[in-house]
Design a protein around this motif. Structure first.
Motif, short mmCIF file in Angstrom:
data_model
loop_
_atom_site.label_atom_id
_atom_site.label_comp_id
_atom_site.label_asym_id
_atom_site.label_seq_id
_atom_site.Cartn_x
_atom_site.Cartn_y
_atom_site.Cartn_z
N ASP A 114 0.97 -1.03 -0.11
CA ASP A 114 -0.15 -0.10 0.05
C ASP A 114 1.17 1.28 -0.21
O ASP A 114 0.37 1.77 -0.16
N PHE A 115 2.18 0.99 0.20
CA PHE A 115 2.88 2.38 0.04
C PHE A 115 2.78 3.47 1.32
O PHE A 115 3.19 4.60 1.78
N GLU A 145 -10.69 2.70 2.26
CA GLU A 145 -9.43 3.72 1.91
C GLU A 145 -9.12 5.35 1.44
O GLU A 145 -9.29 6.59 1.28
N LEU A 146 -9.77 4.37 -0.06
CA LEU A 146 -10.14 5.71 -1.50
C LEU A 146 -11.09 6.36 -1.04
O LEU A 146 -11.19 7.39 -0.99
N LEU A 179 -8.83 13.90 -2.43
CA LEU A 179 -7.59 15.02 -2.89
C LEU A 179 -6.02 14.50 -2.42
O LEU A 179 -5.86 14.61 -2.81
N THR A 180 -6.62 14.69 -1.18
CA THR A 180 -5.68 14.04 0.22
C THR A 180 -4.79 12.46 -0.92
O THR A 180 -3.66 12.65 -1.30
N VAL A 181 -5.62 11.82 -0.77
CA VAL A 181 -5.19 10.55 -1.42
C VAL A 181 -5.53 10.23 -3.40
O VAL A 181 -3.85 9.96 -2.79
N ILE A 185 -0.86 9.50 -4.62
CA ILE A 185 -0.94 8.39 -5.51
C ILE A 185 -0.54 8.91 -7.11
O ILE A 185 0.43 8.23 -7.61
N GLN A 186 -0.91 11.05 -6.90
CA GLN A 186 -0.04 11.16 -8.33
C GLN A 186 1.03 10.94 -8.28
O GLN A 186 2.03 11.01 -9.22
N ARG A 187 1.61 12.23 -7.21
CA ARG A 187 2.78 12.16 -6.76
C ARG A 187 4.09 10.67 -6.94
O ARG A 187 4.82 10.82 -6.77
#
Length: 223
Positions: A114-115, A145-146, A179-181, A185-187
Protein backbone atom coordinates in the motif's frame (compact mmCIF):
# COMPACT_ATOMS: atom_id res chain seq x y z
CA UNK A 1 -2.15 -4.97 4.76
CA UNK A 2 -4.90 -6.90 6.56
CA UNK A 3 -7.16 -3.84 6.36
CA UNK A 4 -10.15 -3.56 4.07
CA UNK A 5 -12.78 -5.71 2.47
CA UNK A 6 -11.47 -7.46 0.45
CA UNK A 7 -8.25 -7.44 2.48
CA UNK A 8 -5.31 -5.78 0.75
CA UNK A 9 -3.11 -8.71 1.74
CA UNK A 10 -5.40 -11.25 0.07
CA UNK A 11 -5.44 -9.24 -3.13
CA UNK A 12 -1.64 -8.99 -3.03
CA UNK A 13 -1.30 -12.76 -2.67
CA UNK A 14 -3.65 -13.38 -5.58
CA UNK A 15 -1.72 -10.95 -7.73
CA UNK A 16 1.59 -12.54 -6.72
CA UNK A 17 0.18 -15.95 -7.63
CA UNK A 18 -0.89 -14.76 -11.08
CA UNK A 19 2.39 -12.98 -11.86
CA UNK A 20 4.36 -15.94 -10.56
CA UNK A 21 2.37 -18.37 -12.69
CA UNK A 22 3.11 -16.37 -15.84
CA UNK A 23 6.82 -16.29 -14.99
CA UNK A 24 7.00 -20.01 -14.17
CA UNK A 25 5.20 -20.85 -17.40
CA UNK A 26 7.94 -18.93 -19.20
CA UNK A 27 10.60 -21.00 -17.39
CA UNK A 28 11.78 -17.99 -15.36
CA UNK A 29 12.93 -18.30 -11.77
CA UNK A 30 10.56 -16.70 -9.26
CA UNK A 31 11.43 -15.36 -5.82
CA UNK A 32 8.79 -14.13 -3.40
CA UNK A 33 10.20 -12.16 -0.49
CA UNK A 34 7.62 -11.23 2.18
CA UNK A 35 8.61 -8.90 4.96
CA UNK A 36 9.38 -9.03 7.85
CA UNK A 37 12.01 -11.44 6.54
CA UNK A 38 12.22 -13.56 9.70
CA UNK A 39 10.55 -13.80 13.12
CA UNK A 40 13.46 -12.03 14.83
CA UNK A 41 13.78 -9.33 12.17
CA UNK A 42 11.84 -6.50 13.80
CA UNK A 43 13.48 -3.87 11.59
CA UNK A 44 11.47 -4.81 8.54
CA UNK A 45 7.82 -5.36 7.98
CA UNK A 46 4.82 -5.10 5.76
CA UNK A 47 1.87 -6.48 7.68
CA UNK A 48 0.23 -6.72 11.06
CA UNK A 49 0.60 -8.77 14.23
CA UNK A 50 3.45 -10.21 16.32
CA UNK A 51 6.27 -11.72 14.32
CA UNK A 52 6.84 -14.35 17.01
CA UNK A 53 3.50 -15.90 15.99
CA UNK A 54 4.98 -17.12 12.69
CA UNK A 55 4.47 -20.86 12.41
CA UNK A 56 6.98 -23.45 11.27
CA UNK A 57 4.73 -24.03 8.25
CA UNK A 58 5.02 -20.39 7.25
CA UNK A 59 8.77 -20.35 7.83
CA UNK A 60 9.09 -23.37 5.53
CA UNK A 61 6.86 -21.71 2.94
CA UNK A 62 8.94 -18.53 3.03
CA UNK A 63 12.10 -20.52 2.49
CA UNK A 64 10.59 -22.43 -0.44
CA UNK A 65 9.34 -19.22 -2.07
CA UNK A 66 12.80 -17.68 -2.28
CA UNK A 67 13.61 -19.76 -5.36
CA UNK A 68 10.97 -21.44 -7.52
CA UNK A 69 11.46 -22.64 -11.07
CA UNK A 70 9.45 -24.61 -13.61
CA UNK A 71 5.75 -24.89 -14.37
CA UNK A 72 5.62 -28.18 -12.45
CA UNK A 73 6.25 -26.15 -9.27
CA UNK A 74 3.03 -24.15 -9.73
CA UNK A 75 0.79 -25.98 -7.25
CA UNK A 76 3.42 -25.98 -4.51
CA UNK A 77 4.04 -22.30 -5.28
CA UNK A 78 0.34 -21.54 -4.75
CA UNK A 79 0.22 -23.56 -1.52
CA UNK A 80 3.21 -21.71 -0.10
CA UNK A 81 1.67 -18.34 -0.96
CA UNK A 82 -1.48 -19.42 0.88
CA UNK A 83 0.61 -20.19 3.98
CA UNK A 84 1.85 -16.60 4.23
CA UNK A 85 0.38 -14.28 6.85
CA UNK A 86 0.82 -10.57 7.50
CA UNK A 87 2.63 -9.60 10.69
CA UNK A 88 4.91 -6.91 12.06
CA UNK A 89 5.44 -3.18 11.79
CA UNK A 90 6.42 -1.90 8.36
CA UNK A 91 9.78 -0.51 7.28
CA UNK A 92 9.36 -0.44 3.53
CA UNK A 93 12.62 1.29 2.65
CA UNK A 94 14.79 -1.13 4.62
CA UNK A 95 12.95 -4.14 3.21
CA UNK A 96 13.41 -3.02 -0.40
CA UNK A 97 17.05 -2.09 0.22
CA UNK A 98 17.73 -5.47 1.76
CA UNK A 99 15.97 -7.24 -1.09
CA UNK A 100 18.11 -5.40 -3.62
CA UNK A 101 21.31 -6.30 -1.80
CA UNK A 102 20.46 -9.97 -1.28
CA UNK A 103 19.29 -10.73 -4.82
CA UNK A 104 21.62 -12.98 -6.79
CA UNK A 105 21.18 -10.87 -9.87
CA UNK A 106 18.99 -8.03 -11.10
CA UNK A 107 15.80 -8.89 -12.94
CA UNK A 108 12.18 -7.83 -12.77
CA UNK A 109 11.06 -6.67 -9.31
CA UNK A 110 7.32 -6.36 -8.73
CA UNK A 111 6.59 -4.61 -5.43
CA UNK A 112 3.10 -5.17 -3.98
CA UNK A 113 2.29 -2.80 -1.12
CA UNK A 114 0.00 0.00 0.00
CA UNK A 115 3.13 2.20 0.30
CA UNK A 116 1.63 3.88 3.36
CA UNK A 117 4.85 4.05 5.34
CA UNK A 118 5.51 7.32 7.19
CA UNK A 119 9.19 7.02 6.23
CA UNK A 120 8.31 6.99 2.54
CA UNK A 121 9.47 4.71 -0.24
CA UNK A 122 12.17 6.66 -2.06
CA UNK A 123 15.28 5.13 -0.46
CA UNK A 124 14.15 1.56 -1.03
CA UNK A 125 13.15 2.11 -4.64
CA UNK A 126 16.42 3.90 -5.32
CA UNK A 127 18.26 0.78 -4.10
CA UNK A 128 16.32 -1.46 -6.50
CA UNK A 129 16.83 0.86 -9.47
CA UNK A 130 20.50 1.33 -8.59
CA UNK A 131 21.02 -2.44 -8.58
CA UNK A 132 19.64 -2.57 -12.13
CA UNK A 133 16.18 -4.03 -11.54
CA UNK A 134 13.24 -3.34 -13.83
CA UNK A 135 10.88 -2.13 -11.12
CA UNK A 136 7.09 -2.41 -11.29
CA UNK A 137 4.99 -1.04 -8.42
CA UNK A 138 1.43 -2.01 -7.62
CA UNK A 139 -0.08 0.15 -4.90
CA UNK A 140 -2.99 -1.69 -3.30
CA UNK A 141 -5.52 0.35 -1.34
CA UNK A 142 -8.77 -0.76 0.25
CA UNK A 143 -12.09 0.70 -0.95
CA UNK A 144 -12.52 2.23 2.54
CA UNK A 145 -9.20 4.04 2.17
CA UNK A 146 -10.21 5.50 -1.16
CA UNK A 147 -13.72 6.48 -0.09
CA UNK A 148 -14.46 6.18 3.66
CA UNK A 149 -18.00 5.47 4.77
CA UNK A 150 -17.52 6.11 8.51
CA UNK A 151 -18.09 9.63 9.81
CA UNK A 152 -18.31 11.50 13.10
CA UNK A 153 -16.06 11.55 16.17
CA UNK A 154 -13.63 8.68 15.70
CA UNK A 155 -10.78 7.06 17.57
CA UNK A 156 -8.34 5.74 15.02
CA UNK A 157 -5.91 2.98 15.92
CA UNK A 158 -2.80 2.38 13.84
CA UNK A 159 -2.93 -1.36 13.18
CA UNK A 160 0.86 -1.62 12.96
CA UNK A 161 2.03 0.48 15.89
CA UNK A 162 -1.09 0.51 18.08
CA UNK A 163 -0.95 4.31 18.26
CA UNK A 164 -4.29 6.08 18.72
CA UNK A 165 -5.58 9.42 17.52
CA UNK A 166 -8.99 11.00 17.99
CA UNK A 167 -10.39 12.87 15.01
CA UNK A 168 -13.64 14.41 13.86
CA UNK A 169 -14.39 13.36 10.31
CA UNK A 170 -17.53 14.89 8.85
CA UNK A 171 -18.99 14.13 5.45
CA UNK A 172 -17.99 17.60 4.28
CA UNK A 173 -14.34 16.56 4.65
CA UNK A 174 -14.66 13.58 2.33
CA UNK A 175 -13.75 15.51 -0.82
CA UNK A 176 -10.71 17.01 0.90
CA UNK A 177 -9.63 13.55 2.08
CA UNK A 178 -10.07 12.03 -1.36
CA UNK A 179 -8.05 14.85 -2.91
CA UNK A 180 -5.23 14.18 -0.43
CA UNK A 181 -5.24 10.48 -1.36
CA UNK A 182 -5.24 11.21 -5.08
CA UNK A 183 -2.40 13.72 -4.67
CA UNK A 184 -0.35 11.08 -2.85
CA UNK A 185 -0.97 8.58 -5.65
CA UNK A 186 -0.07 11.17 -8.27
CA UNK A 187 3.19 12.02 -6.51
CA UNK A 188 4.10 8.32 -6.52
CA UNK A 189 3.23 8.10 -10.20
CA UNK A 190 5.38 11.11 -11.08
CA UNK A 191 8.26 9.86 -8.94
CA UNK A 192 8.10 6.49 -10.69
CA UNK A 193 7.86 7.87 -14.21
CA UNK A 194 10.91 10.06 -13.63
CA UNK A 195 12.95 6.94 -12.80
CA UNK A 196 11.67 4.53 -15.41
CA UNK A 197 9.47 2.64 -12.93
CA UNK A 198 6.08 1.27 -13.94
CA UNK A 199 3.44 2.36 -11.43
CA UNK A 200 -0.09 1.03 -10.97
CA UNK A 201 -2.66 1.82 -8.31
CA UNK A 202 -5.57 -0.51 -7.66
CA UNK A 203 -8.33 -0.99 -5.14
CA UNK A 204 -8.39 -4.38 -3.45
CA UNK A 205 -11.79 -5.01 -5.06
CA UNK A 206 -10.40 -4.53 -8.58
CA UNK A 207 -11.14 -7.55 -10.81
CA UNK A 208 -7.81 -9.33 -11.17
CA UNK A 209 -8.17 -9.74 -14.91
CA UNK A 210 -8.64 -5.97 -15.28
CA UNK A 211 -5.26 -5.30 -13.70
CA UNK A 212 -3.41 -8.27 -15.21
CA UNK A 213 -4.71 -8.40 -18.76
CA UNK A 214 -5.20 -4.73 -19.40
CA UNK A 215 -3.00 -2.49 -17.30
CA UNK A 216 0.06 -4.68 -16.76
CA UNK A 217 0.06 -6.14 -20.27
CA UNK A 218 -0.42 -2.74 -21.92
CA UNK A 219 2.57 -1.47 -19.94
CA UNK A 220 4.55 -4.48 -21.21
CA UNK A 221 5.24 -5.79 -17.72
CA UNK A 222 4.82 -9.05 -19.57
CA UNK A 223 4.11 -9.97 -23.19
Amino acid sequence: MTFGEPRKFDFARQLAAAIGYVALSGFDRVSVIPFPHAPSDSATGGGRGPESAMTSQELAARGALRSVRGKKSTMEFFQNLTALTAGGAANLNESLRRGALEARQAGVAVVLSDFLDPAGYETGLTALVGRGFQVDLVQILAPEELSPTTFGDLRLVDSETGGMQEVTFGKFRLKSYQLTVQNYIQRMREYSQARGINFFSASSNTPLEELLLKQLRQAEVWG
